[in-house]
Every structure is written in structure tokens, then in C-alpha cells.
Design a protein around this motif. Sequence first.
Motif, mmCIF file in Angstrom:
data_model
loop_
_atom_site.group_PDB
_atom_site.id
_atom_site.type_symbol
_atom_site.label_atom_id
_atom_site.label_comp_id
_atom_site.label_asym_id
_atom_site.label_seq_id
_atom_site.Cartn_x
_atom_site.Cartn_y
_atom_site.Cartn_z
ATOM 1 N N ALA A 1 -0.020 -52.210 -61.546
ATOM 2 C CA ALA A 1 0.332 -52.409 -60.133
ATOM 3 C C ALA A 1 0.592 -51.028 -59.556
ATOM 4 C CB ALA A 1 1.552 -53.303 -60.004
ATOM 5 N N GLY A 2 -0.405 -50.460 -58.908
ATOM 6 C CA GLY A 2 -0.364 -49.068 -58.481
ATOM 7 C C GLY A 2 0.557 -48.832 -57.298
ATOM 8 N N ALA A 3 1.018 -47.585 -57.198
ATOM 9 C CA ALA A 3 1.846 -47.166 -56.059
ATOM 10 C C ALA A 3 0.934 -46.787 -54.889
ATOM 11 C CB ALA A 3 2.710 -45.976 -56.474
ATOM 12 N N PRO A 4 1.466 -46.867 -53.646
ATOM 13 C CA PRO A 4 0.637 -46.546 -52.470
ATOM 14 C C PRO A 4 0.190 -45.080 -52.451
ATOM 15 C CG PRO A 4 2.620 -47.740 -51.840
ATOM 16 C CD PRO A 4 2.793 -47.358 -53.270
ATOM 17 N N TYR A 5 -0.996 -44.879 -51.925
ATOM 18 C CA TYR A 5 -1.613 -43.556 -51.905
ATOM 19 C C TYR A 5 -2.556 -43.489 -50.717
ATOM 20 C CZ TYR A 5 -4.581 -39.659 -53.424
ATOM 21 O OH TYR A 5 -5.269 -38.472 -53.481
ATOM 22 N N ARG A 6 -2.716 -42.301 -50.171
ATOM 23 C CA ARG A 6 -3.789 -42.099 -49.194
ATOM 24 C C ARG A 6 -4.254 -40.664 -49.228
ATOM 25 N NH1 ARG A 6 -1.018 -42.628 -43.203
ATOM 26 N NH2 ARG A 6 0.948 -41.587 -43.673
ATOM 27 N N SER A 7 -5.498 -40.454 -48.815
ATOM 28 C CA SER A 7 -6.053 -39.105 -48.758
ATOM 29 C C SER A 7 -7.076 -39.071 -47.629
ATOM 30 C CB SER A 7 -6.679 -38.723 -50.099
ATOM 31 O OG SER A 7 -7.692 -39.641 -50.443
ATOM 32 N N THR A 8 -7.469 -37.873 -47.245
ATOM 33 C CA THR A 8 -8.345 -37.754 -46.073
ATOM 34 C C THR A 8 -9.801 -38.079 -46.373
ATOM 35 O OG1 THR A 8 -8.418 -35.392 -46.541
ATOM 36 C CG2 THR A 8 -6.933 -36.114 -44.772
ATOM 37 N N ARG B 1 -3.131 -36.668 -33.892
ATOM 38 C CA ARG B 1 -2.023 -36.241 -34.771
ATOM 39 C C ARG B 1 -2.338 -36.504 -36.231
ATOM 40 N NH1 ARG B 1 2.990 -35.234 -32.828
ATOM 41 N NH2 ARG B 1 3.952 -36.117 -34.698
ATOM 42 N N THR B 2 -3.021 -37.600 -36.482
ATOM 43 C CA THR B 2 -3.452 -37.953 -37.842
ATOM 44 C C THR B 2 -4.893 -38.465 -37.740
ATOM 45 O OG1 THR B 2 -2.589 -40.179 -37.559
ATOM 46 C CG2 THR B 2 -1.118 -38.594 -38.634
ATOM 47 N N PRO B 3 -5.603 -38.546 -38.884
ATOM 48 C CA PRO B 3 -6.994 -39.029 -38.805
ATOM 49 C C PRO B 3 -7.077 -40.398 -38.138
ATOM 50 C CG PRO B 3 -6.565 -38.081 -40.957
ATOM 51 C CD PRO B 3 -5.234 -38.144 -40.249
ATOM 52 N N ALA B 4 -7.995 -40.539 -37.207
ATOM 53 C CA ALA B 4 -8.161 -41.807 -36.484
ATOM 54 C C ALA B 4 -9.591 -42.281 -36.696
ATOM 55 C CB ALA B 4 -7.863 -41.614 -35.001
ATOM 56 N N THR B 5 -9.861 -42.760 -37.905
ATOM 57 C CA THR B 5 -11.244 -43.144 -38.224
ATOM 58 C C THR B 5 -11.604 -44.504 -37.640
ATOM 59 O OG1 THR B 5 -12.816 -43.549 -40.013
ATOM 60 C CG2 THR B 5 -10.530 -44.155 -40.455
ATOM 61 N N PRO B 6 -12.835 -44.651 -37.169
ATOM 62 C CA PRO B 6 -13.292 -45.980 -36.746
ATOM 63 C C PRO B 6 -13.645 -46.866 -37.944
ATOM 64 C CG PRO B 6 -15.056 -44.386 -36.472
ATOM 65 C CD PRO B 6 -13.853 -43.615 -36.944
ATOM 66 N N ASN C 1 -20.493 -49.886 -42.416
ATOM 67 C CA ASN C 1 -19.088 -50.178 -42.142
ATOM 68 C C ASN C 1 -18.974 -51.036 -40.880
ATOM 69 O OD1 ASN C 1 -16.252 -49.778 -41.140
ATOM 70 N ND2 ASN C 1 -16.179 -48.704 -43.095
ATOM 71 N N PRO C 2 -18.289 -52.179 -40.969
ATOM 72 C CA PRO C 2 -18.188 -53.067 -39.795
ATOM 73 C C PRO C 2 -17.510 -52.397 -38.596
ATOM 74 C CG PRO C 2 -17.365 -54.157 -41.779
ATOM 75 C CD PRO C 2 -17.590 -52.728 -42.151
ATOM 76 N N GLY C 3 -16.767 -51.322 -38.845
ATOM 77 C CA GLY C 3 -16.111 -50.617 -37.739
ATOM 78 C C GLY C 3 -17.032 -49.653 -37.000
ATOM 79 N N MET C 4 -18.243 -49.433 -37.554
ATOM 80 C CA MET C 4 -19.188 -48.502 -36.931
ATOM 81 C C MET C 4 -20.569 -49.139 -36.848
ATOM 82 S SD MET C 4 -18.042 -44.911 -38.675
ATOM 83 C CE MET C 4 -17.856 -45.620 -40.289
ATOM 84 N N PRO C 5 -20.693 -50.241 -36.070
ATOM 85 C CA PRO C 5 -21.974 -50.953 -36.024
ATOM 86 C C PRO C 5 -23.102 -50.061 -35.496
ATOM 87 C CG PRO C 5 -20.455 -51.761 -34.333
ATOM 88 C CD PRO C 5 -19.675 -50.836 -35.210
ATOM 89 N N VAL D 1 -12.644 -47.675 -48.748
ATOM 90 C CA VAL D 1 -11.279 -47.331 -48.348
ATOM 91 C C VAL D 1 -11.402 -46.197 -47.324
ATOM 92 C CG1 VAL D 1 -9.063 -46.423 -49.122
ATOM 93 C CG2 VAL D 1 -10.385 -47.912 -50.639
ATOM 94 N N PRO D 2 -11.126 -46.466 -46.048
ATOM 95 C CA PRO D 2 -11.301 -45.428 -45.028
ATOM 96 C C PRO D 2 -10.301 -44.276 -45.183
ATOM 97 C CG PRO D 2 -11.241 -47.615 -44.041
ATOM 98 C CD PRO D 2 -10.776 -47.760 -45.457
ATOM 99 N N SER D 3 -10.651 -43.155 -44.571
ATOM 100 C CA SER D 3 -9.810 -41.954 -44.573
ATOM 101 C C SER D 3 -8.377 -42.264 -44.152
ATOM 102 C CB SER D 3 -10.410 -40.928 -43.594
ATOM 103 O OG SER D 3 -9.483 -39.901 -43.333
ATOM 104 N N TRP D 4 -7.444 -41.690 -44.898
ATOM 105 C CA TRP D 4 -6.018 -41.694 -44.552
ATOM 106 C C TRP D 4 -5.447 -43.094 -44.364
ATOM 107 C CZ3 TRP D 4 -3.445 -37.903 -46.106
ATOM 108 C CH2 TRP D 4 -2.148 -37.620 -45.624
ATOM 109 N N THR D 5 -6.021 -44.052 -45.076
ATOM 110 C CA THR D 5 -5.520 -45.418 -45.016
ATOM 111 C C THR D 5 -4.755 -45.696 -46.313
ATOM 112 O OG1 THR D 5 -7.510 -46.006 -43.787
ATOM 113 C CG2 THR D 5 -6.156 -47.822 -44.592
ATOM 114 N N ARG D 6 -3.501 -46.065 -46.176
ATOM 115 C CA ARG D 6 -2.669 -46.277 -47.354
ATOM 116 C C ARG D 6 -3.216 -47.451 -48.162
ATOM 117 N NH1 ARG D 6 2.190 -46.050 -45.011
ATOM 118 N NH2 ARG D 6 2.352 -43.822 -45.439
ATOM 119 N N HIS D 7 -3.314 -47.260 -49.467
ATOM 120 C CA HIS D 7 -3.849 -48.335 -50.306
ATOM 121 C C HIS D 7 -3.206 -48.306 -51.674
ATOM 122 C CE1 HIS D 7 -6.427 -44.817 -51.064
ATOM 123 N NE2 HIS D 7 -6.603 -45.296 -52.283
ATOM 124 N N ARG D 8 -3.253 -49.459 -52.329
ATOM 125 C CA ARG D 8 -2.751 -49.548 -53.702
ATOM 126 C C ARG D 8 -3.635 -50.497 -54.500
ATOM 127 N NH1 ARG D 8 2.987 -51.689 -54.344
ATOM 128 N NH2 ARG D 8 3.656 -50.690 -52.423
#
Length: 336
Positions: free
Chosen positions: A260-267, A24-29, A66-70, A298-305
Motif C-alpha cells: 500500500a504505497g505512500a502518495p507521490y507526484r512528479s512533473t 503556480r504549479t503544473p496545470a496539465t490538460p 488522453n481523454p483530456g486532450m481530444p 498518470v498526468p504530471s504533478w498529480t498525486r498518486h499511490r
Amino acid sequence: MNDMPVAARRAFYDQIGVHALVTRTPATPAVPALWDYDGLVRSFLMQAGELITAREAERRVLVLENPGMPGQSCITHALFAGLQLIMPGEVAPAHRHTQSALRFIIEGHGAYTAVDGERAVMEPGDFIITPSWTWHDHGNETDQPTVWLDGLDVPIVRLLDASFQEPANAESQLVTRPLGDSLARFGSNLLPVDWRPRSKNSPVFSYPYARTREALAVLARNGDPDRCHGHKLRYVNPATGGAPMPTIGAFMQLLPGGFAGAPYRSTDGAVVVCVEGRGETIVGETTLAWKPRDIFVVPSWTRHRHSATSEAVLFSFSDRPLQEALGLWREARAVE
Ligand SMILES: [Fe+2]
């Protein structure tokens, strides 16, 4: 099949594994991660400088995995990142490959990268491209080590099975164009009359930090920052207005002190380097505190500020131009 109970249908899908293919949404490792340059990574690099010769430079790249993709040697699903060291007196032999590469200079003054017969002197904060299938070599005729961050589209080229590479006959290329030639011809808000682009890559291959920094300083003096990005600019191919290379986009942003930035995410998952200042970026549930020369992802579609305790400058790169070309790129700003 239509009157198949929902639960039975889900169980059937689980069994044949369909559910994982179209999420349904990006599910990056990929996971958020930060590499502390001066506190950790630099000492590994200098040890590598003693143990491995520059002739083996390909093997002297410290891969930021990336530690999520050994085991996959990538920092996001689409991009490779590594730190490369050239010691005084060394040359990294000339070659070319279909993978597009960028260099972002971390430390050292006066070493060079040559691209298609023209050298560019490297200073910290400079952004240099070696586009697909261009000859390139590097040399350090100074008395201090030079380190840069390599960003390549290796996973993308691997996905498409389109990898070619070729070594040059000579160790260093012949210099066929004087220093600064491309910047004068293409990087001064002018183009040579009658010139037409012959490739999808920027004819400018070196974007000096001094120019970028000056532009950001003027923007910061003149107006308010974007709520999410601060003052953010993207590097362009001056002939098209598009990205410098078709697969990788690069950006530089200034965050005012106290931002102090507002939350953002992108693919597009992004690799970020702190050039100046201090601050932190909250990525999902993870807080990454950064200082100059630190690198984080910053991984895909992960909310960050982002927030900055002192005025900060961040360089970043991602696969955004490729996603835009394919009509896949999306972004979302949190509604507050
Ligand atoms: Fe290369």
C-alpha cells in the motif's frame, strides 16, 4: 501602474490572458485514464488486423489518446502512445525518423524488430528502443499475432519543429549483425575496449524481460520496498548511466503483494503498463484498477499511490530525462 488596485490589475491580466501562461504549479490538460486490454482494446486491435494491411502499419496503430486532450493524438502533453499489431507473415516496412521510439511487448512470441541491421526477438515484457534516426522494421514470422505498445516523443519533436522521416529502399533491412550482438557487446556489464559512444542513445536496443524480472525478484527477496515506488529500477544507457534515449526514460517496478504505497507526484507524466499481478492506483480523485496488459496514464504533478493485491510488476515510461536535462524535473512525497 504600481498604485493600480489589485482587483483592477487582475482584471487587466485576465483580459490580456497573462495569468494562464505562468501557472503556480503544473496545470496539465491530461487526465488519469486506463485502457482495459483484454476486456476492450484487444478486440479493436484484432478487427484492425483484418481491415488494414501491415504495409499501412502506421495507420494500424491504435492511438491511446488522453481523454483530456481530444484530437491531439497524445497520452501526455509530451508523449504519444499507441498499440501496434503485426499479424503472422507480415512485415512493417523499414524507415527512420527523428522521433525516438520505444516498444514494450504486450503479447506474442518470436516476432522481431530490427534496428540498424540487427534483429531482436520480441517476448512479452521486453523493452526495445528505436532511437532517433535509426533504421527500423518489424516482422512476424510466427503463427500468432504480436502486439506492442509504442511510446514516442512525437509532441516534443513537433514542439521543436525538428521532424524528419525517410523510407528505406528495401522493405526489410539487410541483417548485418547476428542476433544478440549488441547485448553481448554492451549489455553484460562490459563495453568493447576502445569503444566510444557516437550518439546520445544506448548501444543496447533490447532489454529482455527475463533479466529485468530476475533483478527485481532478488531485490524483493533482499530488502524492504520504497514507501512510494516499491522496488523500482530505471533502464540505462550502459555507456553513460543516463536514460536509454535523451527524451524518454523507462522504468520497471515490483510491488510486493499487499503493498500500500505512500502518495507521490512528479512533473513527468507517466504511461504505465501492468505486466504481472493485480492492484490499483489512485490518481488524484480517480481509482484505476489494473490487471496484466492494462495500460494507464498518470498526468504530471498529480498525486498518486499504488497498491497491489498480489505481487505486481509495472513498466512505465515518461519524459523525465528531458526534464532533468533542462533542470525542470521535480518530485514530492507526501509527508505523513
Ligand atoms: Fe517508426
